[in-house]
Motif scaffolding. Structure first.
Motif, PDB file in Angstrom:
ATOM      1  N   SER A  25      37.511  60.611  47.474  1.00  0.00           N
ATOM      2  CA  SER A  25      36.312  59.857  47.088  1.00  0.00           C
ATOM      3  C   SER A  25      36.669  58.745  46.113  1.00  0.00           C
ATOM      4  O   SER A  25      37.755  58.706  45.544  1.00  0.00           O
TER       5      SER A  25
ATOM      6  N   MET B 108      31.833  62.917  42.224  1.00  0.00           N
ATOM      7  CA  MET B 108      32.326  63.386  43.520  1.00  0.00           C
ATOM      8  C   MET B 108      33.688  64.049  43.405  1.00  0.00           C
ATOM      9  O   MET B 108      34.066  64.841  44.276  1.00  0.00           O
TER      10      MET B 108
ATOM     11  N   TRP C  36      31.793  56.875  41.778  1.00  0.00           N
ATOM     12  CA  TRP C  36      31.080  58.156  41.696  1.00  0.00           C
ATOM     13  C   TRP C  36      31.989  59.200  41.060  1.00  0.00           C
ATOM     14  O   TRP C  36      32.637  59.979  41.768  1.00  0.00           O
TER      15      TRP C  36
ATOM     16  N   LEU D 170      28.644  63.620  52.051  1.00  0.00           N
ATOM     17  CA  LEU D 170      28.516  64.985  51.540  1.00  0.00           C
ATOM     18  C   LEU D 170      27.116  65.511  51.783  1.00  0.00           C
ATOM     19  O   LEU D 170      26.938  66.616  52.308  1.00  0.00           O
TER      20      LEU D 170
ATOM     21  N   THR E  67      31.777  59.238  51.017  1.00  0.00           N
ATOM     22  CA  THR E  67      30.780  58.759  50.063  1.00  0.00           C
ATOM     23  C   THR E  67      29.785  59.894  49.806  1.00  0.00           C
ATOM     24  O   THR E  67      29.784  60.908  50.523  1.00  0.00           O
ATOM     25  N   PRO E  68      28.896  59.762  48.806  1.00  0.00           N
ATOM     26  CA  PRO E  68      27.880  60.800  48.606  1.00  0.00           C
ATOM     27  C   PRO E  68      27.045  61.058  49.857  1.00  0.00           C
ATOM     28  O   PRO E  68      26.699  62.206  50.148  1.00  0.00           O
TER      29      PRO E  68
END
Length: 778
Positions: free
Chosen positions: A437, A445, A442, A545, A541-542
């Motif tokens: 990540s 992450m 972020w 997830l 990326t978020p």
């Protein structure tokens, strides 16, 4: 007191109506789907959270030669980079990270840091204001193409743009070389940071932790193009995978530990060390000491004039780090996996013993097994822990804290702190070294996911392990913070006030709540493993997830991501009221008797009692027939019509309906209020009069039509004595006093002291200065 339910018709027991107290609320806000907030799925990233059929990422291979100068603490390096453009885009320039420039004299890092003068200042605080006049940061000697022609570059703080003569087209690769040097800084000083050196005054030796030491390629991705946000100290790294061949030249008496596999062990190790190294490869139960403490202590006293070159190769890594010192003790052991074995090892000075010899490599091995069981087999050949009085991670190697006192003694805090940081930093191999990540964008992450995994590994190491993060109740103090001190988890790392709780603890807690309370272990573990395996050696990326955990579990979690990751509201759910009902199965005789008791109770007012006392004696002595105190009609007499209506009603009931009426069930209508704003499941413990208890679990979706107040009816054969919401502290509720019905209150303690009398106008209860001094010395 119970309330009887009058049975009006068969099948209708009770009706619950919920009315919002806030007429202007948008009741769907917290349960709106995240779709509009997520990136649109495409051929690179699917709506399921998996890489798309046209997913791509860049690659950068490195061939590096570097030499450490132990006399003036500097390094000089040369590297050839082969950059592969796997994107569909032509590139007119490439961006390269120059992270050492974060410590240069003209760095923006101290400029954007707040500073103030206090009445008492440490030397470090004062130095941080003045910053430094040291010659730090990269000196780029040249950047050339393979024909030896200079490539134009522009350096902007910690980023360097390399302008290409012709665009690098999709599917093409290019090679270039560069030479550079920089002075290594003292990381124990106020400058701090992850890499650098530590100087040991007693023996006059240095321990080098060489990270962020070579110019590294920035990431060019499908979702944001170039990631070239400046490095100012906190936000960590977004890096490109590649293969590395690295030659490290150091003083001949130094020991080197590094990312990758040592290629020339026979040339750089003594015969005895090589024999021990080979033994370690076959030893699975305990570490083999390859260079002992006594051997390292002898080396500390001398200074080799000659040099050795250590050669390491590493495949498919996003970064490369190494360490060097003549102080190092080295031990290693093999770790069995489904596929290939892993060599767990540690490097540490004598200052780290006895802790490090006893625990470090064993903890490395434990971490590899624990994390691997929940994600994938550790794919690299080695995992290294280095004692370096700090904590930071790189592929296959990490630098960790945990040094005993000078006499070798240590507290539990030091021991568990060391074990925790080793688990955490070794665990970073999984997140973000492999599941790669973007840390600069972020932080959570990698830090949050890794802290979540760390918690589980700690509990497997010792079921009574004093984990500081993970369980829901441990995040409560942070969630109670004033609103101006909170940011959503999704906030960029440079903009977070309470960085540790936000980037580490809160996401770890959220994932633990998902696993234990919202999804359950089976669904969560499967979905989380899917995420890890989908994004091994890729750039998630978020969105990826969030989508994967839903896709692999069939659990709608949009409300959870919105509340825990994109909001700052806390959990505070109150049991507002509890009402007890029973079905009305009384005969007419029983009902009239109960009505008479109720009437008599209503009549027993103070006025009625006093009125009876005020009746004149002459009236009381008169013929009762002449007194009109009582109506001849008695409403509490059972009539034939009453008996007939009851008999008709009972005759129409089926056996099952009669069983229901005579069941004696107790109905409890509970009302809950969402005080904090963050919707969560309702976990309700009912404690019964007979001493037993039962827990009911209501999903968070009960709030979907009214996010502020809901009612729920429960039926039991037994009578309820008390009710507890969130009895085992699963939801991070910040106010437990309103979780009870009837209410329970916890006392706040205060101290009592005997006051000393003073003159009028003085504070007679205050302690005299002498008394204060004596009390303070007790």
């Amino acid at each position: 007191m119970t309330r009887k339910l009058f049975l009006l018709c068969i099948g209708f027991l009770c009706s619950v109506s919920v009315f919002a107290q806030w007429s202007e609320q948008n009741h769907a806000e917290r349960f709106e789907q995240l779709g509009p907030m997520l990136r649109s799925p495409n051929v690179y990233r699917t709506a399921s959270g998996a890489p798309g059929h046209m997913y791509w990422q860049q690659k950068a291979d490195h061939d590096i030669t570097v030499e450490l100068n132990d006399d003036n603490q500097s390094i000089k390096g040369w590297q050839k980079v082969t950059y592969y453009n796997n994107s569909p885009d032509p590139l007119n320039y490439l961006w390269i990270q120059l992270d050492q420039n974060e410590r240069a004299k003209d760095s923006n890092t101290p400029k954007i840091a707040e500073s103030r003068i206090s009445p008492r200042m440490s030397m470090g605080q004062l130095q941080s204001i003045l910053y430094h006049d040291q010659d730090l940061g990269y000196k780029i000697i040249y950047v050339k193409d393979m024909a030896g022609k200079d490539i134009p570059v522009t350096i902007n703080q910690t980023m360097m743009r390399m302008d290409l003569a012709t665009p690098l087209k999709p599917g093409q690769k290019m090679e270039f070389t560069m030479e550079w040097t920089f002075n290594i800084h003292d990381r124990v000083s106020f400058l701090g940071g992850r890499p650098g050196y530590e100087y040991f005054e007693k023996d006059g030796n240095y321990l080098y932790t060489m990270a962020e030491w070579f110019p590294r390629m920035a990431v060019y991705s499908d979702f944001q193009g170039w990631q070239h946000k400046q490095f100012v100290g906190r936000g960590e790294f977004a890096l490109t995978f590649g293969d590395y061949k690295v030659k490290i030249t150091v003083p001949a008496d130094h020991m080197v530990g590094s990312t990758g596999v040592l290629q020339n062990a026979k040339q750089v190790l003594s015969a005895t060390e090589f024999e021990r190294w080979e033994k370690a490869k076959r030893t699975y139960d305990k570490p083999v000491i390859i260079r002992t403490q006594s051997e390292a202590e002898k080396l500390e006293k001398a200074r080799a004039k000659d040099k050795k070159t250590w050669i390491y190769h590493a495949q498919n890594v996003r970064d490369f780090a190494w360490t060097s010192s003549r102080k190092f003790i080295w031990d290693a052991m093999a770790v069995k996996q489904t596929g290939s074995d892993v060599m767990a090892m540690s490097y540490y000075g004598k200052e780290g013993n006895p802790l490090w010899e006893q625990y470090s490599t064993r903890v490395v091995a434990h971490t590899i097994k624990s994390y691997g069981s929940r994600t994938f087999d550790y794919p690299y050949p080695v995992a290294i822990s280095v004692e370096a009085s700090n904590g930071m991670e790189y592929p296959m190697i990490c630098f960790n804290y945990g040094r005993p006192d000078a006499d070798g003694t240590y507290s539990d805090a030091i021991k568990y702190g060391m074990i925790s940081v080793i688990i955490h930093e070794v665990g970073h191999n999984f997140f973000p070294m492999i599941v790669n990540s973007d840390e600069r964008q972020w932080s959570w992450m990698d830090e949050g996911l890794n802290t979540f995994m760390q918690y589980m590994a700690e509990q497997e190491w010792d079921r009574n392990y004093p984990s500081s993060r993970g369980p829901a109740h441990k995040i409560v103090p942070y969630m109670r913070s004033e609103k101006h001190l909170l940011e959503p988890i999704m906030t960029n790392s440079e903009n977070i006030i309470q960085f540790g709780p936000n980037a580490y603890a809160k996401p770890a807690t959220a994932l633990n709540i998902l696993r234990e309370t919202v999804m359950g272990r089976e669904l969560f573990d499967y979905a989380f493993k899917q995420y890890a395996q989908r994004w091994m050696f890729k750039h998630p990326t978020p969105d990826d997830l969030f989508r994967t955990l839903e896709d692999a579990s069939s659990v709608d979690l949009d409300w959870f991501w919105r509340g825990w990751f994109m909001g700052t509201e806390p959990v505070d759910i109150s049991v507002e009221s509890a009402k007890w009902y029973k079905l009305d199965n009384r005969t007419p005789k029983e009902k009239k008797a109960d009505d008479k008791k109720a009437f008599d109770r209503e009549a027993s007012s103070i006025s009625t009692i006093n009125n009876q006392k005020d009746i004149p004696q002459t009236v009381l002595e008169a013929d009762p027939a002449t007194r009109d105190f009582y109506n001849s009609y008695n409403p509490f007499t059972v009539t034939p019509d009453d008996e007939k209506a009851y008999a008709d009603f009972m005759s129409r009931l089926s056996p099952k309906e009669k069983e229901m009426i005579n069941s004696g069930l107790n109905f409890y209508e509970l009302k809950f209020r969402n005080v904090g704003g963050l919707v969560m499941p309702l976990i309700i413990q009912f404690n019964f009069v007979d001493g037993t208890s039962e827990i009911k679990r209501i999903p968070a979706e009960i709030w979907r039509l009214n996010e502020w107040e809901v009612s729920k009816v429960f039926a039991f054969n037994k009578e309820v004595k008390g009710i507890v919401l969130d009895p085992i502290r699963e939801t991070a509720d910040i106010n437990e006093e309103n979780n009870y019905w009837p209410r329970q209150f916890s006392p706040s303690r205060f101290e009592l002291f005997k006051g000393v009398g003073g003159p009028r106008g003085s504070s007679s209860g205050a302690m005299s200065p002498m008394k204060k001094a004596k009390a303070g010395n007790k």
